[in-house]
Design a protein around this motif. Sequence first.
Motif, short mmCIF file in Angstrom:
data_model
loop_
_atom_site.label_atom_id
_atom_site.label_comp_id
_atom_site.label_asym_id
_atom_site.label_seq_id
_atom_site.Cartn_x
_atom_site.Cartn_y
_atom_site.Cartn_z
N THR A 5 5.41 -5.88 -0.94
CA THR A 5 5.90 -6.73 -0.80
C THR A 5 7.14 -6.75 0.62
O THR A 5 6.64 -5.64 1.24
N ARG A 6 7.54 -7.98 0.78
CA ARG A 6 8.52 -8.01 2.43
C ARG A 6 9.57 -7.08 2.51
O ARG A 6 9.18 -6.01 3.67
N ALA A 7 10.15 -6.40 1.69
CA ALA A 7 10.70 -4.97 1.90
C ALA A 7 10.00 -3.87 1.51
O ALA A 7 10.34 -3.34 2.75
N GLU A 8 8.67 -3.88 0.87
CA GLU A 8 8.03 -2.55 1.41
C GLU A 8 7.84 -2.49 2.97
O GLU A 8 7.78 -1.18 3.43
N PHE A 9 7.37 -3.56 3.36
CA PHE A 9 6.09 -4.02 4.51
C PHE A 9 7.69 -3.45 5.41
O PHE A 9 6.97 -3.05 6.47
N ARG A 10 8.49 -3.77 5.48
CA ARG A 10 9.88 -3.60 6.83
C ARG A 10 9.88 -1.98 6.88
O ARG A 10 9.66 -2.11 7.45
N ARG A 11 10.40 -1.69 5.26
CA ARG A 11 9.91 0.01 5.73
C ARG A 11 9.69 -0.03 6.09
O ARG A 11 9.16 1.49 7.05
N GLN A 12 7.65 0.33 5.97
CA GLN A 12 6.42 1.30 6.74
C GLN A 12 7.01 1.04 8.21
O GLN A 12 6.64 1.45 8.69
N VAL A 13 7.06 -0.88 8.74
CA VAL A 13 7.58 -0.78 9.90
C VAL A 13 8.50 0.23 10.12
O VAL A 13 8.00 0.95 11.71
N ARG A 14 9.94 -0.32 10.21
CA ARG A 14 10.71 0.84 10.67
C ARG A 14 10.66 2.03 10.25
O ARG A 14 10.84 2.85 11.29
N SER A 15 10.25 2.58 9.85
CA SER A 15 10.01 4.03 9.81
C SER A 15 8.55 4.58 10.15
O SER A 15 8.40 5.83 10.64
#
Length: 245
Positions: A5-15
């Motif tokens: 999901t978009r939220a999961e992808f953003r978390r992956q990039v931020r972390s």
Amino acid sequence: DPQATRAEFRRQVRSSPYVELCNTTPRDATQSDSNNRLRLHDDRLYGPLLDRCGYVSLETGGGAHYHVAMIGCMTDPWHEAAEWNRFAPHTRKQILVRSTNLLGYAPQPRAVMERTGRLILQHYHIVRCFDFLNHVENMEPLARLVLSSDRHVFQPAISLSWAEGFTVEHYLGVLEEILAMVGRVLGCDRQRASREIILCLKDMAGVCPPSFIRDLVSAILDRYPDLIVQYHRHATDGLALPALG
């Protein structure tokens, strides 16, 4: 994972502990002059190799690619997009869209934007959208389509220049317009909107000094620390790598 999901992808990039890279070669090389144009046969050879490199995304369509595919190469760009997801399934695919001009050179009616937008969402995971005059209102119809899906990422772009009046404060004002537009679409404030998108800084001419890019990115992140920023630059002045640094 392209299916995240978009939220999961953003978390992956931020972390991520790394500076993540998007490879635009599959789009840029296919819209080159006729001697260097890559075709689908070539894509099938090198695409699986790029897919194993760990790029955050591969930009495989948009810009002049669709026009060149249909007129210059006599190929179906939508078929090419489907093929990229088949032979390079592990990396998100990204497309470049010219706001209301979409994939062409003239403004399109709202109905055409919506129908084309639905086709885009069938094949691409990230939609990078720019207006060369930074007329943010032109991005809104596409933003509504992309942000209506929790598996797609909207990446509005600020078109950069280096001239009198194009200051850090000027581009912060464009950012505020973008976040206000995203906020209207999602029904949220600007801080929340900054967590729902990826912002692209698009130096199409490749003329912005590295010091200016440093000051601009610093000012953006001071104001919106959760915003993910992607920098896209042409290498006109030979300072692309220092600017990225």
